[in-house]
Enzyme design. Sequence first.
Site, short mmCIF file in Angstrom:
data_model
loop_
_atom_site.label_atom_id
_atom_site.label_comp_id
_atom_site.label_asym_id
_atom_site.label_seq_id
_atom_site.Cartn_x
_atom_site.Cartn_y
_atom_site.Cartn_z
N HIS A 53 0.82 -1.21 0.00
CA HIS A 53 0.00 0.00 0.00
C HIS A 53 0.86 1.26 0.00
O HIS A 53 0.40 2.32 0.40
CB HIS A 53 -0.94 0.00 1.21
N ASP A 104 28.67 4.26 -38.70
CA ASP A 104 29.61 3.21 -38.29
C ASP A 104 29.90 2.19 -39.37
O ASP A 104 30.48 1.14 -39.10
CB ASP A 104 29.08 2.49 -37.04
N MET A 112 23.87 -2.00 -50.92
CA MET A 112 25.03 -2.64 -51.49
C MET A 112 24.68 -3.46 -52.74
O MET A 112 25.55 -3.73 -53.58
CB MET A 112 25.72 -3.53 -50.46
#
Length: 549
Positions: free
Chosen positions: A191, A373, A466
């Site tokens: 509670h 990256d 690619m």
Amino acid sequence: MKGHRVVLRSDLENLRGKVALLSGGGSGHEPAHGGYVGAGMLSAAVAGGVFASPPPASILAAILSLHNAGTSGVLLIVKNYTGDRLNFGLAAEQARNYGVAIDMVIVAEDCAFDRPSKAGRRGLCGTVFIHKLAGALAEEGCSLDQIVSKITEVLKGIGTLGVSLSPCSVPGCLPSFDLPPGDMELGLGIHGEPGIKRSKLASADEVMKTMIDHMTNPDSLSHLPLKSGDSVVVCVNNLGALSCLEMAVVTRAAVVCLENRGVVIARVMSGSFMTSLEMAGVSLTLMKASQETLRLFDAKTTASAWPNISSVCATGRRYMSDPPAVSTRPQDDKYSEGPLSPVMRKMLEKVCATLLEKQEELNSLDRAAGDGDCGNTHAQAARAIMEWLQDHVVPGCPGQLLTVLAGLMQEKMGGSSGALYSLFLTAAAGHVTEEQSNAASWARAMDAGTQAMRRYGGADPGDRTMLDALCPAVNELNKCATAPSAGHLAILQAAVQKATLGAEETRNLTAQAGRASYIAAERVTLPDPGAIAVAAILRAVLEVLEVEK
């Protein structure tokens, strides 16, 4: 039930002649208690306001509805809080005046306080176990006295302790207590009341050890007697705000800690069973389990919040299966060299050197349309290959080499690039062997690899990936199937030119796949870094072959 916060079973007619079970309490503990209404558990549940005991009038209305359904008696399952005891107790006395056979079981299994006050131990998540066991007994037709007797005995072997990283907030109110970042509260209730001890945040393993040590400390009047060899049911209860992943971590920690003590874990429950609004914490409930207890625990129920738990003992299970007979790390296998090994080693060394040289160029291109990256991931792959070359011979079979490279890309390159290159190499590997390694075989291998990338990656030529460098090159290489061997080098040279041109032309394409597809086309004006990398790899291979010719 109209006018009351009461949930009743929809098939009350099936309760005739049986004991009915009624439980409840304040709202804010969902799925408790309404989620446990169903055959084999509660017959009804009554709710009060948030963290407030339900009013006696609603409790009495539920009792009388069950009585009028022809039940043989009504059992009230009540958590040990003053408001609940008073309101359920008043309703019980009123019900007796209506001729209802009624009894009450008080659940008080909190292990927090070494010396409980006169109010006694609180009722926590162990209440859910009582719902289940009493519900199974009632479904079997046991009498009210029999159920009370058996449940009272079981309660002696149940203990619960909570820990939290945050308080909770009743709607419209401030948090129930202040807890600085990095601290945790041990022994709190459901509670929002603070606990018995505050300490710095620790790992799941350390927290579980602290909790179990406290729960089983014989110096505490609230402890649960537990020794090596005892069998228990474990419940790891989400107090409201933990993710499924966090719950899995905590549950594993509880299992490991208990098994290290020699405790046999008969069953495991993990999830949200009795919450405290949005509190970021867990409670741990342990119930000592006899075969009879487990039989009742495993009995079927239709209650929606009861989990589908395995009825197989958790202790003794094998967590790790034997590895497959086939090697899943071909890069670790041993291979024999062959006539093609020297030239293939030179190709790999050239490709790796090229990718390392282009690392920053590829990163720069990727920053315009991705996370910047691409060069790093290709350089990572190159370093992994170079490291492998230092300690291994290059297999004489080209297919074996491609399989090794696929394994390295999968493990070391990472990201979608690693998956794509690994797919390409894996699909290509089956088309070139030590005996079948001519230009036509390599063309078929390249084509198979490209098709695999398209099939699983979902991209096509023209999508600015690619493939815009790879597909034109492969289409040109397929001419090797019909061209005389004297013309194969010229075909490779043309293929590299087409790859380079295709890569450059990606600057004019709108991305349809990859991260670049989420960026406005007018902001993407440079060539695709993946396509540039493919063209560079093919050119590196060509340069080696031109020297070796």
